[in-house]
Write a protein that holds these residues in place. Structure first.
Motif, PDB file in Angstrom:
ATOM      1  N   LEU A 109      -3.021   4.381  -1.850  1.00  0.00           N
ATOM      2  CA  LEU A 109      -4.305   3.692  -1.901  1.00  0.00           C
ATOM      3  C   LEU A 109      -4.179   2.259  -1.398  1.00  0.00           C
ATOM      4  O   LEU A 109      -5.039   1.765  -0.653  1.00  0.00           O
ATOM      5  CB  LEU A 109      -4.837   3.704  -3.339  1.00  0.00           C
ATOM      6  N   ALA A 110      -3.092   1.581  -1.782  1.00  0.00           N
ATOM      7  CA  ALA A 110      -2.878   0.210  -1.328  1.00  0.00           C
ATOM      8  C   ALA A 110      -2.711   0.160   0.186  1.00  0.00           C
ATOM      9  O   ALA A 110      -3.275  -0.710   0.862  1.00  0.00           O
ATOM     10  CB  ALA A 110      -1.652  -0.377  -2.022  1.00  0.00           C
ATOM     11  N   ARG A 111      -1.935   1.103   0.736  1.00  0.00           N
ATOM     12  CA  ARG A 111      -1.730   1.129   2.191  1.00  0.00           C
ATOM     13  C   ARG A 111      -3.028   1.430   2.932  1.00  0.00           C
ATOM     14  O   ARG A 111      -3.332   0.804   3.967  1.00  0.00           O
ATOM     15  CB  ARG A 111      -0.653   2.151   2.550  1.00  0.00           C
ATOM     16  N   ALA A 112      -3.813   2.352   2.400  1.00  0.00           N
ATOM     17  CA  ALA A 112      -5.089   2.696   3.042  1.00  0.00           C
ATOM     18  C   ALA A 112      -6.039   1.496   3.023  1.00  0.00           C
ATOM     19  O   ALA A 112      -6.741   1.231   4.011  1.00  0.00           O
ATOM     20  CB  ALA A 112      -5.719   3.890   2.331  1.00  0.00           C
ATOM     21  N   SER A 113      -6.050   0.765   1.923  1.00  0.00           N
ATOM     22  CA  SER A 113      -6.912  -0.405   1.814  1.00  0.00           C
ATOM     23  C   SER A 113      -6.501  -1.486   2.807  1.00  0.00           C
ATOM     24  O   SER A 113      -7.339  -2.138   3.431  1.00  0.00           O
ATOM     25  CB  SER A 113      -6.871  -0.958   0.388  1.00  0.00           C
ATOM     26  N   GLN A 114      -5.182  -1.680   2.953  1.00  0.00           N
ATOM     27  CA  GLN A 114      -4.693  -2.682   3.889  1.00  0.00           C
ATOM     28  C   GLN A 114      -5.071  -2.343   5.322  1.00  0.00           C
ATOM     29  O   GLN A 114      -5.449  -3.216   6.099  1.00  0.00           O
ATOM     30  CB  GLN A 114      -3.167  -2.807   3.756  1.00  0.00           C
TER      31      GLN A 114
END
Length: 298
Positions: free
Chosen positions: A80-85
């Motif tokens: 989720l963090a990578r997708a948000s970035q």
């Protein structure tokens, strides 16, 4: 398709506690209280109808179900963090500005920073070395480190003792087996921590020893370098000379007469750019400071 999802705050609390192995460390990382972490975990356990942690009064440990759930939640939160970035274009690392004393930075902090970078590659550390009072720094730091208490929000993380230290070569030429032998040596002083020799000699019951000569330096690391070079005997704070002692480059004298020093403290600025990352660094300092304090000078 309707998704039945557990509460996100509870997931975050569980994942942090499971990954760190501690409710206290999870609370520090997320910027909440120990009780808040405990409540969120119970909410999640009630929602799942399963026990995630074993509680025996001595701490917490994951159950078999908790271990499996931790693997999944950590992977999902990372995704989720990578997708948000990617979506926000925020792949650039967050800058965290650390202000710390010169010798502490050189001898304790910098050798350990690769460990923090490996754990948190998304955080870029920007170091400034200083012993100036914090009020002089304005808002040019996110987290500051100093020896001694920094106020109500100050947190101690590293305890130290202090002993005279000398190079093996110097001691081979002029051995030191009793306090009076110090009178035949050059005593090295650091003005940034003035009075260490006087304090130690007074505690040792030999306040009248002055040494054959005196050399004074402004920063502590200059006096320690002079000791390494065999110029004389310096006062060595335990955490800052531990690597040299372990390698045999410096030898501590009279270990039974260790002088207790003020703890190193850290404080997060009220104008901190990223409190979350500052708390990550704060938690990491606590972990490393505790292990270093336990080592002392052998």
């Amino acid at each position: 398709m309707h998704r039945r999802l557990p509460p996100l705050n509870a997931i975050k609390a569980f994942e942090a506690a499971g990954r760190r192995g501690s409710l206290t460390l999870a609370a520090s990382e997320l910027g909440v209280t120990h009780g808040a972490i405990s409540r969120q975990i119970r909410i999640l356990e009630d929602w799942l109808g399963a026990s995630l942690f074993l509680r025996d009064g001595r701490g917490v440990a994951l159950t078999a179900q908790g271990q499996q759930f931790l693997l999944e939640t950590t992977r999902l939160l990372d995704d989720l963090a990578r997708a948000s970035q990617k979506l926000t274009g925020s792949d650039a690392r967050e800058v965290l500005r650390i202000n710390a004393p010169q010798t502490f930075t050189m001898r304790w902090l910098i050798p350990r920073l690769p460990r923090f970078a490996a754990l948190h590659p998304e955080v870029e550390i920007r170091l400034a070395a200083s012993i100036d009072p914090l009020e002089r720094l304005g808002d040019h730091f996110d987290l500051a480190i100093r020896r001694g208490n920094l106020g109500k929000t100050s947190t101690a993380f590293l305890s130290e003792t202090c002993l005279p230290v000398a190079s093996p070569g110097l001691l081979a030429q002029r051995p030191v087996t009793c306090l009076s032998d110090l009178a035949g040596h050059t005593l090295l002083h650091a003005e940034s921590i003035a009075g260490l020799w006087a304090l130690w000699l007074d505690q040792a019951g030999a306040p009248n020893i002055v040494g054959a000569a005196q050399l004074r330096f402004e920063p502590l690391y200059h006096s320690l370098q002079a000791a390494l070079d065999g110029v004389g005997i310096a006062m060595g704070p335990s955490a800052l000379v531990a690597a040299d002692v372990a390698s045999g480059r410096l030898i501590p004298l009279f270990p039974e007469l260790a002088l207790v020093m003020e703890d190193f403290h850290m404080v997060i600025s009220q104008n901190c750019h990223s409190v979350r990352h500052a708390r990550l660094f704060q938690s990491w300092l606590l972990d490393n400071g505790t292990s270093t304090s336990a080592e002392g000078l052998a």
